[in-house]
Write a protein that holds these residues in place. Structure first.
Motif, short mmCIF file in Angstrom:
data_model
loop_
_atom_site.label_atom_id
_atom_site.label_comp_id
_atom_site.label_asym_id
_atom_site.label_seq_id
_atom_site.Cartn_x
_atom_site.Cartn_y
_atom_site.Cartn_z
N ARG A 126 10.10 -27.35 -20.66
CA ARG A 126 9.94 -26.08 -19.96
C ARG A 126 11.27 -25.57 -19.41
O ARG A 126 11.53 -24.36 -19.43
N TYR A 156 2.79 -26.62 -22.06
CA TYR A 156 3.11 -25.29 -21.54
C TYR A 156 2.85 -24.18 -22.55
O TYR A 156 3.17 -23.02 -22.31
N HIS A 224 6.72 -35.18 -18.83
CA HIS A 224 6.55 -34.32 -20.01
C HIS A 224 6.39 -35.16 -21.28
O HIS A 224 5.65 -34.78 -22.18
#
Length: 320
Positions: A126, A156, A224
Motif C-alpha cells: 500500500r 487493498y 501484509h
C-alpha cells in the motif's frame, strides 16, 4: 480588474474559480480581500478555493530543504549513516493521517532523487501504491521501472504489478513487470518456471536496477505478507522462531537485515535480496511506528541510503 464589482448569486462557473485561485495563490490576497474585490461572500471564496483544489487546478509544492535539513533528518543520517532523510511533521495525527503525510512527502521527494537512465526497482504494498498515486506526473528520459517480486493479490484491492505500472506512468518511464506468481507451492516448480525463457529474461533485467524504492513489512500476524497470502501463518511462526524482525520484498530478514534461510526463498519468483544491497540509492518509506524495527533492520542490512518518515517515527527510530 475593477474593485468592488459584484458577481451574480450563482458565480460558480469555472472562470470565477480560476480567478479566485489566482488572487489567493498568485497575488497573495487573503479571503476577505478577494471577497471585497469580487463582491462575493467569504464563504463563497472558500468554496471556490476548495473547488480549485478538487479540480487539480492548484499544485502546492514544498521545497525539500525544509525537510532534509530538519534536525531529526540530520540526526537520522548521523545515527544510521544515511546520505539523506526527509522528515515530515506528524505530531498529533492519527495513524491514517500520519501514513498519508509520509506517503505525500515521499511523492514530493522522489523525482528529485531520480536521473535520466535510472532503473528503479520497486517493491509492492500500500505504501508504494499510494505514493505512486500521489506522485505528480513527470518525464524522466530513459527511465525504467522494474517490478522486483512476482504477482499476487493484496488486501487493498490491487495487484503487485499495479505498483510498478502506476509508478512508471507517473514518471513517463518504461515498465518491466514480472509475469509470474510471487510464490509457488514447490521449489522444483519455481525453479522450472524461473528457467522459462520469458521469465528468465525478465529476471535478468531485474539484476540491472541501480535504485530501489520500498517500504519494509512487519513480522506480525497482520503483516501484509500474510494478508496477501505470500506467507501462511505457519511460515510466519517458523520465521519468527528463526529471528525474523521484518520483511523486505517478500523475504523475512533478521534484526541485522540478513535474509533468513527458509524454503520460502526457493519457492519465490523475484530478485534475490543480495542484489539490492549497496545500490546507488535505496529509498525507504517508513510511514508508521509498527515499521520502526523492520526499517532499522533494512538500514543495518545495507538496503537504505535515503529515508522518508514522520517526525514521531524518526524519534522512535533514534531511541530504538
Amino acid at each position: 480588474m475593477s474593485t468592488g464589482r459584484r458577481r451574480s448569486a450563482g458565480g460558480m462557473g469555472p472562470d470565477i474559480v480560476v480567478e479566485v485561485a489566482w488572487l489567493y495563490y498568485q497575488d497573495g490576497l487573503n479571503q476577505k480581500e478577494i471577497a471585497d474585490r469580487l463582491g462575493l461572500s467569504r464563504a463563497t471564496v472558500v468554496n471556490h478555493l476548495q473547488e480549485a483544489r478538487a479540480q487539480g487546478l492548484i499544485r502546492i509544492t514544498l521545497t525539500s530543504p525544509a525537510f532534509v535539513q530538519h534536525g531529526l533528518a540530520r540526526a537520522l543520517c548521523d545515527r544510521f549513516g544515511l546520505r539523506a532523510a526527509y522528515v515530515v511533521p506528524d505530531e498529533g495525527l492519527d495513524v491514517e493521517e500520519r501514513f498519508r503525510r509520509v506517503v505525500t512527502g515521499g511523492a514530493l521527494w522522489l523525482p528529485m532523487l531520480l536521473a535520466p537512465g535510472d532503473r528503479l526497482g520497486v517493491a509492492w504494498g500500500r505504501t508504494i501504491h499510494d505514493l505512486a498515486e500521489a506522485l505528480e506526473p513527470h518525464s524522466i528520459p530513459g527511465m525504467t521501472v522494474l517490478q522486483l517480486v512476482g504477482s499476487m493479490a493484496t488486501p487493498y484491492g490491487f495487484t503487485s504489478e499495479t505498483c510498478s505500472t502506476l509508478l512508471a506512468q507517473q514518471l513517463g518511464a518504461r515498465c518491466v513487470n514480472l509475469h509470474a506468481p510471487a510464490i509457488l507451492s514447490r521449489p522444483a516448480l519455481a525453479a522450472e518456471l524461473r528457467n522459462e525463457p520469458i521469465i528468465r529474461a525478465q529476471l535478468d533485467q531485474l539484476l540491472t536496477v541501480n535504485k530501489l524504492l520500498f517500504s519494509t513489512g512487519t513480522a506480525l500476524p497482520d503483516s501484509h505478507i500474510v494478508l496477501s497470502g505470500l506467507a501462511t501463518p505457519g511460515d510466519l511462526e517458523r520465521n519468527i522462531a528463526k529471528g525474523a524482525a521484518g520483511v523486505i520484498c517478500g523475504r523475512f530478514v533478521n534484526a541485522e537485515g540478513q535474509p533468513i534461510p527458509d524454503d520460502m526463498e526457493e519457492r519465490m519468483i523475484g530478485i534475490p535480496l543480495g542484489h539490492l544491497v549497496g545500490l546507488e540509492m535505496g529509498i525507504l518509506v517508513t510511514p508508521g511506528h509498527d515499521k520502526v524495527a523492520p526499517s532499522i533492520a533494512a538500514i543495518r542490512g545495507g538496503y537504505v541510503s535515503h529515508l522518508v518518515t514522520g517526525a514521531s517515527v524518526a524519534e522512535a527510530m533514534l531511541v530504538a
